[in-house]
Design an enzyme around this catalytic site. Structure first.
Site, PDB file in Angstrom:
ATOM      1  N   GLU A 126       0.861  -1.188   0.000  1.00 26.24           N
ATOM      2  CA  GLU A 126       0.000   0.000   0.000  1.00 26.24           C
ATOM      3  C   GLU A 126       0.898   1.240   0.000  1.00 26.24           C
ATOM      4  O   GLU A 126       2.088   1.139   0.308  1.00 26.24           O
ATOM      5  CB  GLU A 126      -0.897   0.004   1.249  1.00 26.24           C
ATOM      6  CG  GLU A 126      -1.857  -1.162   1.272  1.00 26.24           C
ATOM      7  CD  GLU A 126      -2.841  -1.100   2.441  1.00 26.24           C
ATOM      8  OE1 GLU A 126      -2.883  -0.082   3.161  1.00 26.24           O
ATOM      9  OE2 GLU A 126      -3.557  -2.094   2.613  1.00 26.24           O
ATOM     10  N   GLU A 364       9.464  -7.507  -4.383  1.00 29.10           N
ATOM     11  CA  GLU A 364       9.361  -8.690  -3.501  1.00 29.10           C
ATOM     12  C   GLU A 364      10.294  -8.525  -2.304  1.00 29.10           C
ATOM     13  O   GLU A 364      10.826  -9.492  -1.774  1.00 29.10           O
ATOM     14  CB  GLU A 364       9.693 -10.001  -4.235  1.00 29.10           C
ATOM     15  CG  GLU A 364       9.053 -10.204  -5.587  1.00 29.10           C
ATOM     16  CD  GLU A 364       7.549 -10.381  -5.567  1.00 29.10           C
ATOM     17  OE1 GLU A 364       6.931 -10.054  -4.532  1.00 29.10           O
ATOM     18  OE2 GLU A 364       6.993 -10.812  -6.569  1.00 29.10           O
TER      19      GLU A 364
END
Ligand code: COS
Length: 380
Positions: A126, A364
């Site tokens: 987010e 990632e």
């Protein structure tokens, strides 16, 4: 440790290499230039079974595990990093559903993600929760009257988000508990209240679309809860452990691709009356590139071996991703240096590989986050 491939794995490697050379490489520059998701190539990946790696044939998959993923993703990345990333990131959703899903969820969602040519996405990040993934604020509050989760919030930088058919979303079902109140919920494309926001304009990896996902009173049935309520953060972290091996494979692939191009070039390029391969400075570059890439590959295969053996692999996944991604930048940079002015031109693939490689140190989990994970494991 013996990392020799089995005969089946060698066949997979051959198939992945041929597919990448014949289908992915030829369009890599075009999808980079036009920022277009390679719809046809993804459909072909599905047809050949790549999108079902790690999922049982019962649900449309082809079985295999982390090692098979590494084999395919490495071969793809030699030719086209965006395509390698698309496969590697897509696999997170079906593998998470296969691991944590109920029988009904597996039957409903897996066949379309494995053999059906539909894309999956993993939505954790987010705007204010990147490295600090536990600070996510998207909520999914259960409406007891309808037995639906009502989702509100937004996710950003979601690979494949603009194209995904099925999204594994992480949201707070109990906001008072922070990351321990986070749950994983499967959200389908087209669910009212779920829209795609900004599609990012990135430095590289242009064919792998990265998008903002917006949830406004988006209602999802309770049966779409993946795993138990409050266990979402652990599900996300476990999925990321596996995904990091995928990034390791992308990094090894792009490094091997850049090395192969460099080896060819130094034999052909004549300066000072002889091929530049005869210059010791160039030989040392090639030696460094080959050695570090081999080492990176070994660590990626080791992490994959641990995952496939059911052994703990969080630390090794972080190590292999940290090391291989730094090497991808190192090797693509030296390859560009070896190619000189030609390497900098868009007529040749190197400048794309150089731009694409950079993301492996960021997504990632950044290199710095991997050092946190590794040092926690080492220091106890
Ligand atoms: N596997 C299983 N569980 C894990 C785990 C793993 N790899 N890592 C952490 N957990 C568990 C912990 O065991 C802990 O569980 P308990 O509640 O039972 O104690 C819980 O998750 C919280 O762990 P921790 O306290 O370590 O959380 P932190 O907030 O310190 O965060 C990091 C840990 C920094 C490692 C995590 O936030 C992270 O990986 N950040 C990067 C996110 C990322 O990679 N984003 C990329 C994009 S994804 S779209």
């Amino acid at each position: 440790m013996d990392f020799s491939l089995t005969n089946e794995q060698k066949l997979l490697q051959k198939m992945a290499r041929e597919f990448a050379e014949n289908e992915l490489g030829p369009v890599a520059a075009e999808i980079d230039e036009n920022h277009v998701f390679p719809v046809d190539n993804f459909a072909k990946m599905a047809k050949l079974g790549f999108t079902g790696i790690g999922v049982s044939p019962e649900y449309g998959g082809v079985g295999g595990g982390a090692t098979e993923k590494v084999i395919a993703v490495t071969e793809f990345a030699k030719q086209c990093m965006a395509s390698a990333a698309i496969l590697s990131i897509h696999l997170i959703a079906p593998q998470a559903i296969a691991k944590h899903g109920t029988e009904e969820q597996k039957k409903k969602f897996l066949p379309r993600l494995t053999s059906g040519g539909r894309l999956g996405a993993f939505a954790l990040t987010e705007p204010n929760a990147g490295s600090d993934a536990g600070a996510a604020q998207t909520t999914a509050i259960l409406d007891p009257e309808t037995n639906e989760y009502v989702i509100n919030g937004s996710k950003c930088f979601i690979s494949g988000g603009s194209r995904a058919d099925v999204v594994v979303l992480f949201a707070l079902t109990d906001p008072s508990k922070g990351l321990r109140g986070m749950s994983a919920i499967i959200v389908e494309r087209g669910t009212p209240g779920f829209t795609v926001g900004k599609v990012e304009n990135k430095m590289g990896l242009a064919g792998s679309e990265t998008a903002e996902l917006i949830f406004e009173d988006c209602r999802v049935p309770r049966e779409n809860l993946l795993g138990k309520e409050g266990k979402g953060f652990k599900i996300a972290m476990q999925a990321l452990d596996g995904a990091r091996i995928g990034v390791g494979a992308q990094s090894v692939g792009v490094a091997e691709g850049a090395l192969e191009l460099s080896v060819k070039y130094v034999h052909e390029r004549v300066q000072f009356g002889k091929p530049i391969a005869s210059l010791q400075g160039i030989q040392w570059y090639i030696a460094d590139m080959a050695t570090k890439t081999e080492a990176a590959k070994t660590l990626v295969y080791y992490a994959a071996y641990l995952e496939d053996s059911g052994k703990p692999f969080t630390k090794e996944a972080a190590m292999c991703k940290l090391n291989a991604s730094e090497n991808a930048r190192f090797v693509t940079n030296l390859a560009m240096q070896i190619h000189g002015g030609y390497g900098y031109m868009k007529d040749y693939p190197l400048e794309r590989m150089y731009r694409d490689a950079k993301i492996t140190e960021i997504y990632e989990g950044t290199s710095e986050i991997h050092k946190v994970v590794i040092s926690r494991a080492v220091l106890g």
